[in-house]
Design a protein around this motif. Structure first.
Motif, PDB file in Angstrom:
ATOM      1  N   ALA A  15      -8.871 -19.996  50.196  1.00  0.00           N
ATOM      2  CA  ALA A  15      -8.684 -20.979  50.786  1.00  0.00           C
ATOM      3  C   ALA A  15      -7.439 -21.454  51.726  1.00  0.00           C
ATOM      4  CB  ALA A  15      -7.689 -21.533  49.239  1.00  0.00           C
ATOM      5  N   LYS A  16      -6.966 -20.604  52.289  1.00  0.00           N
ATOM      6  CA  LYS A  16      -6.330 -21.169  53.592  1.00  0.00           C
ATOM      7  C   LYS A  16      -6.647 -21.234  54.411  1.00  0.00           C
ATOM      8  CE  LYS A  16      -2.034 -19.067  52.237  1.00  0.00           C
ATOM      9  NZ  LYS A  16      -1.097 -18.029  52.678  1.00  0.00           N
ATOM     10  N   GLY A  18     -10.134 -21.299  54.618  1.00  0.00           N
ATOM     11  CA  GLY A  18     -11.404 -22.451  54.559  1.00  0.00           C
ATOM     12  C   GLY A  18     -12.544 -22.218  54.438  1.00  0.00           C
TER      13      GLY A  18
END
Length: 134
Positions: A15-16, A18
């Motif tokens: 998630a960090k 993307g």
């Protein structure tokens, strides 16, 4: 099996960076290599493609499909990190260190090394007891 903590950490890292699961194309390929009949009959090799970046990762580090899925996603994150950080990435630094270690020495460096060895040899010869004739 992968612990829930490791799985959560990987999801957080994705998630960090993307990376969204919908952006990944995942295929399972017939395994190959050592491992006997079992590896040759099962589709445990994982192929991942990240559509936005075009990065492709293939992983067959174990006989377990779930473990290979985890490792493939981790490898994809590592590769994306390397691209974003460039030379500052840890993996690039390790590769550069190995490259420097394997590089041939210059002629001057070799001469200096040999001269240092000769000086040490002379020192050691001076330490010998005076009664020996060699």
């Amino acid at each position: 099996m992968i612990s829930p903590e490791k799985q959560a950490a990987l999801e957080e890292r994705m998630a960090k960076l993307g990376v969204i699961e919908a952006d990944l194309t995942e295929k399972f390929i017939l395994g190959s290599g050592s491992g006997g009949q079992k590896i040759n009959k099962t589709h445990s090799c994982v192929y991942l493609k990240h559509e936005p970046s075009g990065l492709e990762v293939k992983c067959q580090s174990s006989r377990s499909r779930e473990l290979n899925r985890f490792h493939a996603r981790k490898e994809l994150c590592d590769t994306l990190d390397d691209i974003r950080l460039g030379k500052a990435s840890k993996r690039k630094q390790e590769q550069e260190k190995i490259r420097r270690q394997k590089r041939r020495r210059s002629r001057r460096s070799k001469q200096r090394s040999v001269e240092d060895k000769r000086i040490l040899s002379r020192k050691k010869n001076l330490r010998r007891s005076p009664g020996r004739d060699d």
